[in-house]
Design a protein around this motif. Structure first.
Motif, PDB file in Angstrom:
ATOM      1  N   ALA A   1       0.811  -1.222   0.000  1.00 52.03           N
ATOM      2  CA  ALA A   1       0.000   0.000   0.000  1.00 52.03           C
ATOM      3  C   ALA A   1       0.843   1.269   0.000  1.00 52.03           C
ATOM      4  O   ALA A   1       0.412   2.300  -0.524  1.00 52.03           O
ATOM      5  N   ILE A   2       2.026   1.211   0.543  1.00 53.73           N
ATOM      6  CA  ILE A   2       2.899   2.387   0.565  1.00 53.73           C
ATOM      7  C   ILE A   2       3.160   2.884  -0.847  1.00 53.73           C
ATOM      8  O   ILE A   2       3.209   4.087  -1.097  1.00 53.73           O
ATOM      9  N   ASP A   3       3.301   1.981  -1.790  1.00 52.59           N
ATOM     10  CA  ASP A   3       3.565   2.351  -3.181  1.00 52.59           C
ATOM     11  C   ASP A   3       2.297   2.620  -3.978  1.00 52.59           C
ATOM     12  O   ASP A   3       2.371   2.887  -5.174  1.00 52.59           O
ATOM     13  N   GLN A   4       1.132   2.535  -3.340  1.00 51.55           N
ATOM     14  CA  GLN A   4      -0.130   2.703  -4.056  1.00 51.55           C
ATOM     15  C   GLN A   4      -1.065   3.664  -3.336  1.00 51.55           C
ATOM     16  O   GLN A   4      -2.269   3.437  -3.276  1.00 51.55           O
ATOM     17  N   GLN A   5      -0.514   4.708  -2.796  1.00 47.89           N
ATOM     18  CA  GLN A   5      -1.311   5.742  -2.133  1.00 47.89           C
ATOM     19  C   GLN A   5      -2.174   5.181  -1.001  1.00 47.89           C
ATOM     20  O   GLN A   5      -3.278   5.640  -0.753  1.00 47.89           O
ATOM     21  N   GLY A   6      -1.688   4.127  -0.350  1.00 46.20           N
ATOM     22  CA  GLY A   6      -2.395   3.558   0.795  1.00 46.20           C
ATOM     23  C   GLY A   6      -3.454   2.532   0.445  1.00 46.20           C
ATOM     24  O   GLY A   6      -4.238   2.134   1.308  1.00 46.20           O
TER      25      GLY A   6
END
Length: 193
Positions: A15-20
């Motif tokens: 999620a860090i790489d996908q806006q949460g």
């Protein structure tokens, strides 16, 4: 010593790489069973964003999160931000789209709920027409401008985008000339009607 990684930690890393945000399919690919997602939602560790997409509350929401949500909502790998949304995100003109524009391949069919805020476009894009912005898939600048010309975006907004993008390395002189010609042809064609 063996380190134990929890399901939530796996999802948080993604999620860090996908806006949460994460999808059910991505969770499954990480080895997280669907029933565990439901348990995490019940415990407040995850939040359901839309059907098939979850938000990891430990990852901050950003101004880009709604755009990533639109891409993930489609559930298809080729989905990318496009048209007015691509110009808006790159701040190339004063456009303020009412909906988030996402392009998927022709022939895709959607029966998904909760897509009222999205405008789907169906176009087979080549790999060189796609790029990344803030870790989100998006069409490149020439493609976004071309899409907006075809969609009828007002000329003054297209001209703003051409001028701003022309000052970057992302719009070559030849691509700019081609797009200016396309805009001129559209304007002449609309005057004849």
């Amino acid at each position: 010593m063996n380190e134990v990684i929890t399901y939530l930690e796996k999802l948080r890393e993604l999620a860090i790489d996908q806006q949460g945000l994460i999808t059910t399919a991505q969770a499954a690919a990480e080895g997280v069973p669907r029933q565990e997602l439901a348990k995490m939602v019940a415990r407040g560790r995850l939040a359901r964003a839309v059907h098939g997409v979850y938000r990891v509350p430990q990852v901050p929401i950003t101004q880009y999160s709604p755009f990533m949500l639109a891409v993930l909502w489609t559930g298809v790998p080729e989905a990318c931000l496009s048209h007015e949304s691509a110009l808006f995100l790159r701040e190339l003109c004063d456009v303020n789209p009412r909906k988030i524009h996402v392009t998927v391949n022709k022939g895709r069919r959607f029966k998904r709920a909760e897509g009222e805020g999205y405008q789907l476009h169906f176009e087979n894009l080549s790999l060189n027409q796609k790029t990344w912005f803030m870790q989100m898939p998006i069409v490149d600048i020439p493609t976004a401008i071309e899409q907006c010309i075809k969609a009828g975006l007002p000329s003054y907004l297209i001209e703003q985008a051409l001028n701003k993008a022309g000052k970057t390395s992302e719009l070559s002189g030849s691509a700019r000339a081609r797009l200016e010609q396309s805009l001129e042809e559209r304007n002449v064609g609309s005057c004849k009607r």
